[in-house]
Design an enzyme around this catalytic site. Sequence first.
Site, PDB file in Angstrom:
ATOM      1  N   TYR A  17      29.290  45.315  40.855  1.00 26.31           N
ATOM      2  CA  TYR A  17      29.980  45.948  40.197  1.00 26.31           C
ATOM      3  C   TYR A  17      31.141  45.412  39.205  1.00 26.31           C
ATOM      4  CZ  TYR A  17      34.129  45.922  43.225  1.00 26.31           C
ATOM      5  OH  TYR A  17      35.453  45.385  43.707  1.00 26.31           O
ATOM      6  N   LYS A  70      30.923  39.846  43.052  1.00 21.12           N
ATOM      7  CA  LYS A  70      31.463  41.006  43.062  1.00 21.12           C
ATOM      8  C   LYS A  70      30.530  42.251  43.697  1.00 21.12           C
ATOM      9  CE  LYS A  70      34.922  43.687  40.177  1.00 21.12           C
ATOM     10  NZ  LYS A  70      36.167  43.840  41.305  1.00 21.12           N
ATOM     11  N   GLU A  77      43.168  36.452  49.294  1.00 19.20           N
ATOM     12  CA  GLU A  77      43.439  37.250  48.128  1.00 19.20           C
ATOM     13  C   GLU A  77      43.764  38.635  48.914  1.00 19.20           C
ATOM     14  OE1 GLU A  77      40.132  37.849  45.734  1.00 19.20           O
ATOM     15  OE2 GLU A  77      38.608  37.951  47.457  1.00 19.20           O
ATOM     16  N   LEU A  81      37.193  36.252  45.204  1.00 15.03           N
ATOM     17  CA  LEU A  81      36.954  36.746  43.725  1.00 15.03           C
ATOM     18  C   LEU A  81      37.531  36.014  42.638  1.00 15.03           C
ATOM     19  CD1 LEU A  81      34.701  38.643  42.506  1.00 15.03           C
ATOM     20  CD2 LEU A  81      36.743  40.263  42.108  1.00 15.03           C
TER      21      LEU A  81
HETATM   22  N1  PLP Z   1      39.916  40.162  44.514  1.00 16.59           N
HETATM   23  C1  PLP Z   1      39.376  41.195  44.958  1.00 16.59           C
HETATM   24  C2  PLP Z   1      38.812  41.204  46.247  1.00 16.59           C
HETATM   25  C3  PLP Z   1      38.992  42.353  44.074  1.00 16.59           C
HETATM   26  O1  PLP Z   1      38.311  43.481  44.503  1.00 16.59           O
HETATM   27  C4  PLP Z   1      39.734  42.352  42.843  1.00 16.59           C
HETATM   28  C5  PLP Z   1      39.500  43.524  41.920  1.00 16.59           C
HETATM   29  O2  PLP Z   1      38.956  44.441  42.145  1.00 16.59           O
HETATM   30  C6  PLP Z   1      40.330  41.004  42.443  1.00 16.59           C
HETATM   31  C7  PLP Z   1      40.487  40.198  43.093  1.00 16.59           C
HETATM   32  C8  PLP Z   1      40.967  41.191  40.921  1.00 16.59           C
HETATM   33  O3  PLP Z   1      39.884  41.043  40.091  1.00 16.59           O
HETATM   34  P1  PLP Z   1      40.079  41.378  38.604  1.00 16.59           P
HETATM   35  O4  PLP Z   1      41.372  40.764  37.925  1.00 16.59           O
HETATM   36  O5  PLP Z   1      38.997  40.891  38.105  1.00 16.59           O
HETATM   37  O6  PLP Z   1      40.309  42.707  38.478  1.00 16.59           O
END
Ligand code: PLP
Length: 287
Positions: free
Chosen positions: A33, A147, A180, A205
């Site tokens: 997603y 993701k 994270e 991620l």
């Molecule tokens: N890490 C995880 C596990 C996430 O689910 C997300 C966003 O949903 C992020 C980091 C941050 O990613 P982004 O800046 O692309 O929203």
Amino acid sequence: MSRIAYVNGRYVPHSEAEIHVEDRGYQFADGVYEVAAICLGRIIDEEQHLERLKRSLRELQIAMPMADAPFALVCREILRQNRVRDGILYIQVSRGVARRDHPFPEDIEPALVMTARASNWPTDPDSDSGSKVISVDDIRWLRRDIKSVSLLPNVLAKQEARDKGAYEAWLMDDEGFVTEGSSSNAWIVDLEGRIVTRELDPRILGGITRATVIELARKNGIEVVERKFSLDEALSAPEAFLTSTTSFVRGVVSINDKAVGDGTPGPLTRRMRGLYFEFCRGAGSNI
Ligand code: PLP
């Protein structure tokens, strides 16, 4: 106004949007997603979201459901039909529908769903009063760079945070380093005034907001270091913050009820939030 969803080629009322019971996204979490923020009618970092979507799909050997041009059109159409000027675009692609069996089925069409939702984003960067964070063990699989919709550990971590009155859970690896957040990337400011976030590898991620914040920081003469940091280091750091598509840049003011810095969002955090707001409401992806 009723919401509209896009499901496999059709725009349908949100309340009637359905997927098949044997969609592999539903049965195996066999899908990926994206969530993109919409600010003033623009998809923030659209290209980067599309690239990450394609990468996630490639890693799982799922085909991109359509070519770039029609894909971009569907994104715009779902925003238009839902009259979203500020809000969220959600995109999900699963491997598709097939009789339940673990191996990849042959000749299967990926399933594509998009939804959009309006949101009142804050417009004042100083609106952030700071968020509480808790720490929990990171019990996820080892391909967090994909993701994937397989988010159960993230859901459990976020719920634990909520139950403890916190906004986010920071996930801890076996060596005591923060990977994270459950749905955000984690940052601290070190004693030399550099901003620090964990390096990219399959353990986290690669946040789109993370990448943009790094670029904005460097463009504005703020040093960024990509390395691991421990919970102890975070607790003795002058500042901490988190980033994500829907949280933008938010100060972290306590971890496990222990104050970070003076317990309010620090100056560098506020600066990065300001720069990011400017980027979203002004320059778009043209940093
Ligand atoms: N890490 C995880 C596990 C996430 O689910 C997300 C966003 O949903 C992020 C980091 C941050 O990613 P982004 O800046 O692309 O929203």
